[in-house]
Scaffold this motif. Structure first.
Motif, PDB file in Angstrom:
ATOM      1  N   PHE A 103     -29.936  11.024 -30.982  1.00 47.76           N
ATOM      2  CA  PHE A 103     -28.694  10.627 -30.324  1.00 47.76           C
ATOM      3  C   PHE A 103     -27.495  11.237 -31.048  1.00 47.76           C
ATOM      4  N   TYR A 104     -27.570  11.216 -32.370  1.00 47.29           N
ATOM      5  CA  TYR A 104     -26.499  11.789 -33.186  1.00 47.29           C
ATOM      6  C   TYR A 104     -26.412  13.295 -32.963  1.00 47.29           C
ATOM      7  N   TYR A 105     -27.599  13.943 -32.917  1.00 44.36           N
ATOM      8  CA  TYR A 105     -27.587  15.396 -32.706  1.00 44.36           C
ATOM      9  C   TYR A 105     -26.877  15.727 -31.389  1.00 44.36           C
ATOM     10  N   GLY A 106     -27.186  14.946 -30.387  1.00 47.61           N
ATOM     11  CA  GLY A 106     -26.574  15.171 -29.074  1.00 47.61           C
ATOM     12  C   GLY A 106     -25.064  14.981 -29.135  1.00 47.61           C
ATOM     13  N   LEU A 107     -24.681  13.925 -29.875  1.00 49.62           N
ATOM     14  CA  LEU A 107     -23.258  13.614 -30.019  1.00 49.62           C
ATOM     15  C   LEU A 107     -22.520  14.783 -30.676  1.00 49.62           C
ATOM     16  N   ILE A 108     -23.096  15.264 -31.789  1.00 51.81           N
ATOM     17  CA  ILE A 108     -22.481  16.368 -32.520  1.00 51.81           C
ATOM     18  C   ILE A 108     -22.373  17.601 -31.628  1.00 51.81           C
ATOM     19  N   ALA A 109     -23.452  17.827 -30.892  1.00 55.65           N
ATOM     20  CA  ALA A 109     -23.452  18.993 -30.003  1.00 55.65           C
ATOM     21  C   ALA A 109     -22.346  18.867 -28.959  1.00 55.65           C
ATOM     22  N   SER A 110     -22.175  17.650 -28.401  1.00 61.80           N
ATOM     23  CA  SER A 110     -21.137  17.490 -27.371  1.00 61.80           C
ATOM     24  C   SER A 110     -19.740  17.595 -27.977  1.00 61.80           C
ATOM     25  N   PHE A 111     -19.578  17.108 -29.223  1.00 57.91           N
ATOM     26  CA  PHE A 111     -18.272  17.272 -29.892  1.00 57.91           C
ATOM     27  C   PHE A 111     -17.925  18.743 -30.016  1.00 57.91           C
ATOM     28  N   GLU A 112     -18.947  19.522 -30.328  1.00 55.26           N
ATOM     29  CA  GLU A 112     -18.694  20.956 -30.506  1.00 55.26           C
ATOM     30  C   GLU A 112     -18.236  21.612 -29.216  1.00 55.26           C
ATOM     31  N   VAL A 113     -18.910  21.259 -28.133  1.00 52.99           N
ATOM     32  CA  VAL A 113     -18.533  21.836 -26.837  1.00 52.99           C
ATOM     33  C   VAL A 113     -17.107  21.422 -26.492  1.00 52.99           C
ATOM     34  N   LEU A 114     -16.839  20.113 -26.709  1.00 57.20           N
ATOM     35  CA  LEU A 114     -15.489  19.618 -26.416  1.00 57.20           C
ATOM     36  C   LEU A 114     -14.447  20.307 -27.287  1.00 57.20           C
ATOM     37  N   ALA A 115     -14.775  20.455 -28.558  1.00 57.02           N
ATOM     38  CA  ALA A 115     -13.828  21.083 -29.489  1.00 57.02           C
ATOM     39  C   ALA A 115     -13.463  22.481 -29.005  1.00 57.02           C
ATOM     40  N   LEU A 116     -14.477  23.208 -28.528  1.00 60.10           N
ATOM     41  CA  LEU A 116     -14.201  24.556 -28.034  1.00 60.10           C
ATOM     42  C   LEU A 116     -13.323  24.495 -26.786  1.00 60.10           C
ATOM     43  N   LEU A 117     -13.659  23.565 -25.886  1.00 59.14           N
ATOM     44  CA  LEU A 117     -12.867  23.434 -24.659  1.00 59.14           C
ATOM     45  C   LEU A 117     -11.414  23.066 -24.979  1.00 59.14           C
ATOM     46  N   VAL A 118     -11.238  22.153 -25.927  1.00 62.94           N
ATOM     47  CA  VAL A 118      -9.886  21.755 -26.324  1.00 62.94           C
ATOM     48  C   VAL A 118      -9.150  22.956 -26.897  1.00 62.94           C
ATOM     49  N   LEU A 119      -9.853  23.682 -27.757  1.00 65.36           N
ATOM     50  CA  LEU A 119      -9.275  24.870 -28.396  1.00 65.36           C
ATOM     51  C   LEU A 119      -8.782  25.859 -27.337  1.00 65.36           C
ATOM     52  N   VAL A 120      -9.662  26.145 -26.375  1.00 66.52           N
ATOM     53  CA  VAL A 120      -9.307  27.107 -25.325  1.00 66.52           C
ATOM     54  C   VAL A 120      -8.141  26.566 -24.487  1.00 66.52           C
ATOM     55  N   SER A 121      -8.205  25.278 -24.135  1.00 67.78           N
ATOM     56  CA  SER A 121      -7.136  24.686 -23.320  1.00 67.78           C
ATOM     57  C   SER A 121      -5.792  24.772 -24.033  1.00 67.78           C
ATOM     58  N   CYS A 122      -5.803  24.467 -25.341  1.00 68.63           N
ATOM     59  CA  CYS A 122      -4.541  24.518 -26.091  1.00 68.63           C
ATOM     60  C   CYS A 122      -4.010  25.943 -26.145  1.00 68.63           C
ATOM     61  N   LEU A 123      -4.928  26.913 -26.271  1.00 68.46           N
ATOM     62  CA  LEU A 123      -4.479  28.310 -26.274  1.00 68.46           C
ATOM     63  C   LEU A 123      -3.841  28.657 -24.931  1.00 68.46           C
ATOM     64  N   ILE A 124      -4.470  28.194 -23.838  1.00 75.04           N
ATOM     65  CA  ILE A 124      -3.882  28.463 -22.511  1.00 75.04           C
ATOM     66  C   ILE A 124      -2.512  27.791 -22.401  1.00 75.04           C
ATOM     67  N   LEU A 126      -0.470  27.193 -24.795  1.00 71.48           N
ATOM     68  CA  LEU A 126       0.474  27.990 -25.592  1.00 71.48           C
ATOM     69  C   LEU A 126       0.915  29.234 -24.823  1.00 71.48           C
ATOM     70  N   ILE A 127      -0.039  29.850 -24.141  1.00 70.83           N
ATOM     71  CA  ILE A 127       0.278  31.052 -23.360  1.00 70.83           C
ATOM     72  C   ILE A 127       1.239  30.691 -22.223  1.00 70.83           C
ATOM     73  N   ARG A 128       0.966  29.554 -21.548  1.00 68.41           N
ATOM     74  CA  ARG A 128       1.848  29.131 -20.452  1.00 68.41           C
ATOM     75  C   ARG A 128       3.277  28.937 -20.938  1.00 68.41           C
ATOM     76  N   LEU A 132       3.747  33.319 -20.563  1.00 67.24           N
ATOM     77  CA  LEU A 132       4.089  33.262 -19.138  1.00 67.24           C
ATOM     78  C   LEU A 132       5.461  32.631 -18.924  1.00 67.24           C
ATOM     79  N   ARG A 133       5.893  31.837 -19.883  1.00 69.21           N
ATOM     80  CA  ARG A 133       7.196  31.163 -19.829  1.00 69.21           C
ATOM     81  C   ARG A 133       7.430  30.482 -18.487  1.00 69.21           C
ATOM     82  N   LEU A 134       6.555  29.547 -18.146  1.00 66.70           N
ATOM     83  CA  LEU A 134       6.709  28.786 -16.910  1.00 66.70           C
ATOM     84  C   LEU A 134       8.091  28.163 -16.839  1.00 66.70           C
ATOM     85  N   LYS A 135       8.681  28.218 -15.651  1.00 68.63           N
ATOM     86  CA  LYS A 135      10.056  27.751 -15.479  1.00 68.63           C
ATOM     87  C   LYS A 135      10.188  26.277 -15.875  1.00 68.63           C
ATOM     88  N   ARG A 136       9.131  25.522 -15.597  1.00 65.59           N
ATOM     89  CA  ARG A 136       9.146  24.085 -15.865  1.00 65.59           C
ATOM     90  C   ARG A 136       9.446  23.783 -17.340  1.00 65.59           C
TER      91      ARG A 136
END
Lengths: 437, 262
Positions: A103-124, A126-128, A132-136
């Protein structure tokens, strides 16, 4: 042992500082006038579950909404890991929860996937904001601090997630080396991909890398926690109570001012003595409408601390879209900035301090207040159910009722309504003339 | 022109009659030349269906809405108390109005001041008449025409009435086309919040032009709305854009009156 003591001291210091700053914010919110939002509890809990927990208003804009949900889910779920990190830090253990097995292994694995997704989302994100300098994300109120604030938050999250992943990679390498202390916890789906790039590092080097990233990660989290009270990012906490205490009445319904009700009732009371001395309430003198933040309700002040400056309100505001000065986001930010100023003043000079400044004019101009069409686009758009419109109306009330500062056309319609019961100069007796035309 | 039957409450009272519903005409509906046509259109429908209604006539006064939105709470409450005295005096139970601003104020802000009535916007009232089988709409006149509906803020977002107007338009056998900003995302005509009565603050565009341009993009035959102030703003916008020959602006009541040849 020593590291445990340092760690415990750090936890206590970080928590105490955070508690102190939160207390100041609560004190500041309580500077507002009372308003009863304790009714219809069930409805409020449901609304909170839908809008705050369920992010229902975020997904109105699908791209930003989806990315936000990733970061938000990542934040909440990865916090389970933070709990383990804190306990490890206190007890000097390593991966305390690994006894949970697969169960722990699964948890750690899912944290890793989430961490990557968060990382990518934050980069996007930052780019926005920066490429891209969104008007908003621009506008008069988006001065250097609000822009930096947003970037600091995103960069911190990128750094924390990166540290987390590289830490796991080092951990994984150490597990492969059967290093003492580093128990096997299954495979790491993300950091496992770049474990090989650490192969040139010696065992002691890996331990140093893993430990320093572990400390960086947790100290970073404590630092971030204490950054929150100074930042728009405080919305991650206030969004929940703020939605809970939302206005539940139809959006078009504006509150009937109680102070005015008393006066009007007197005027309609044939037994009232017109020459009687007015009964002034004890304590602070009565003021109609809002001149300063302390004339607003605690809910309006909570709104201002909850605002995360996303600008969805301003981007749909008809006045702002057509180039007027009014920006609902600025109304919220000005309210908060003024409240912080008042709060700091009270801390320095005591409760009765007066700096001679006010929300109106020193922060928000008449021109902004007058430009509002009261269309409720801003309140509809706000993902945390803020109500900038109510602040605008309260400021208008002050301008009109305390200072009699209405544009001349408005003075005209007031006179007409008073004299002949219509905003235009037509006789009330003629109200049925359309029938025969 | 057929005679309109418009009994007043005073007349009803004198002949010991009780109307089923009070038609709150509103200031625009009483005095604005364009809005008066909307008032007459609704009365034609009510007469045709045989609805037992009355108006207050010279006993009606501004609800106080523009004063309240402009920040003059005193004047609003003075108006409200006066109107409530009249309405309660006649024991009014149900009100229909063609103005979303009157609708919102009567429905939401009067109860706390002692005025409790069932208040309907005419789009809802007409939809009820259709549902009860009392009103049928002949689609012929507008068959195949492209109609877009501009959501009045005080009907839509302010009170969540989005469907009734659209149901009425669909009954016309017309093609209902939506603007990008519609329903909860509807874009203001620029008149609300007291703006109707004053010059706009400095900017680079008028709000009604922004909205009219959005409507014109759809190349509709008709812009429909349900508010006398939206009517003014959209009419001005279409004129300024030199489109008044191609695009007509009608209130929902007018569309139905025309469709039924009233």
């Amino acid at each position: 042992m020593i590291s445990s003591i340092i760690f415990i001291a750090l936890v206590i210091a970080a928590s105490a500082l955070f508690a102190k700053n939160v207390k100041t914010i609560i004190r500041n919110i309580k500077l507002g006038k009372d308003i009863d939002r304790s009714d219809r509890k069930k409805e409020r809990y449901l609304l909170m579950a839908k809008v705050a927990l369920g992010q229902s208003k975020m997904v109105v804009r699908p791209v930003a909404g989806l990315l936000h949900i990733i970061v938000y889910a990542g934040f909440i779920i990865i916090n389970i890991e933070v709990l383990e990190i804190v306990l490890d830090g206190i007890f000097g253990t390593h991966r305390l929860f690994s006894f949970l097995g697969s169960f722990y292994y699964g948890l750690i694995a899912s944290f890793e996937v989430l961490a990557l997704l968060v990382l990518v989302s934050c980069l996007i994100f930052l780019i926005r904001r920066n490429v891209l300098r969104l008007k908003r994300f621009s506008g008069v109120e988006m001065t250097s601090w609000p822009r930096s604030d947003a970037n600091y938050i995103l960069i911190t999250e990128v750094l924390l997630m990166s540290a987390f992943l590289i830490m796991n990679a080092a951990d994984s390498s150490l597990q492969n080396l059967n290093s003492f202390h580093y128990t096997q916890v299954g495979s790491f789906p993300i950091s496992g991909l770049f474990v090989s790039s650490l192969s040139s590092i010696s065992e002691s080097g890996l331990i140093m890398l893993e430990r320093s990233l572990w400390w960086f990660h947790i100290v970073g989290i404590f630092a971030f926690l204490n950054y929150l009270p100074y930042s728009k990012h405080f919305h991650i906490l206030l969004a929940f109570p703020n939605v809970f205490y939302s206005k539940l009445e139809p959006k078009g319904q504006f509150e009937n001012m109680a102070a005015v009700k008393k006066e009007v009732a007197l005027m309609f009371d044939p037994a009232a003595d017109p020459y009687a001395a007015p009964v002034e309430p004890q304590g602070e003198p009565l003021r109609f409408g809002a001149k300063d933040v302390t004339d607003l309700t605690w809910k309006q002040l909570m709104d201002s601390y909850t605002c995360t400056e996303c600008g969805r309100c301003t981007s749909v505001c008809p006045a702002n879209i057509t180039g007027k000065l009014l920006s609902p986001r600025k109304i919220m930010m000005d309210t908060r900035d003024r409240l912080v100023e008042v709060g700091n003043g009270i801390d320095k000079n005591g409760k009765d301090f007066n700096d001679g400044k006010s929300l109106i004019r020193d922060y928000i101009t008449e021109e902004e207040i007058l430009a509002c069409t009261s269309c409720n686009a801003c309140t509809e758009a706000c993902p945390v159910n803020n109500d900038p419109l109510s602040v605008i109306i309260d400021l208008r009330r002050y301008l009109i009722m305390e200072e009699s500062k209405a544009p001349s056309e408005w003075t005209g319609i007031f006179t007409n309504i008073e004299n002949n019961g219509a905003p235009w100069q037509f006789a009330q007796a003629d109200r049925l003339k359309w029938k025969d035309e | 022109m057929s005679e309109l039957k418009v009994p007043t409450m005073a007349e009803m009272m004198a002949s010991e009659q009780n109307p089923d519903v009070l038609f709150w005409v509103g200031c625009a509906g009483s005095f604005d030349d364009r809005a008066k046509k909307i008032t007459r259109a609704l009365v034609k429908i009510l007469n045709n269906v045989g609805v037992n209604f009355a108006v207050l006539g010279s006993e009606e006064s501004c609800t106080g809405d523009p004063a309240k939105r402009a920040g003059n709470e005193f004047l609003f409450q003075m108006q409200a108390m006066g109107n409530i005295q009249v309405l309660n005096g006649y024991e009014i139970k149900k009100i229909v109005t063609t103005c979303p601003h009157c609708f919102n104020t009567l429905k939401n802000e009067y109860p706390e001041l002692g005025g409790n009535y069932e208040v309907l916007h005419h789009s809802e009232f007409l939809q009820n008449l259709i549902n009860e089988g009392k009103l049928t709409i002949q689609g012929g006149a507008f068959k195949g025409q492209k109609i877009t509906f501009h959501d009045p803020c005080y009907l839509g977002r302010a009170n969540d009435v989005y469907e009734a107007p659209r149901v009425l338009i669909e009954k016309l056998d017309a093609e209902l086309v939506e603007m990008k900003r519609c329903k909860t995302n509807g874009f203001c005509c620029g008149a609300g919040g007291g703006q109707m009565f004053k010059e706009a603050e400095k900017g680079n565009k008028e709000v009604n032009i922004e909205r009219t341009e959005e409507a014109i993009e759809l190349k509709p035959d008709i812009i429909a709305t349900g508010c006398p102030f939206c009517m003014t703003m959209m009419t001005d916008g279409v004129k300024l854009k030199d489109k008044e020959t191609e695009i007509k602006i009608f209130d929902l009541a007018e569309l139905i009156a025309k469709a039924n040849d009233l």
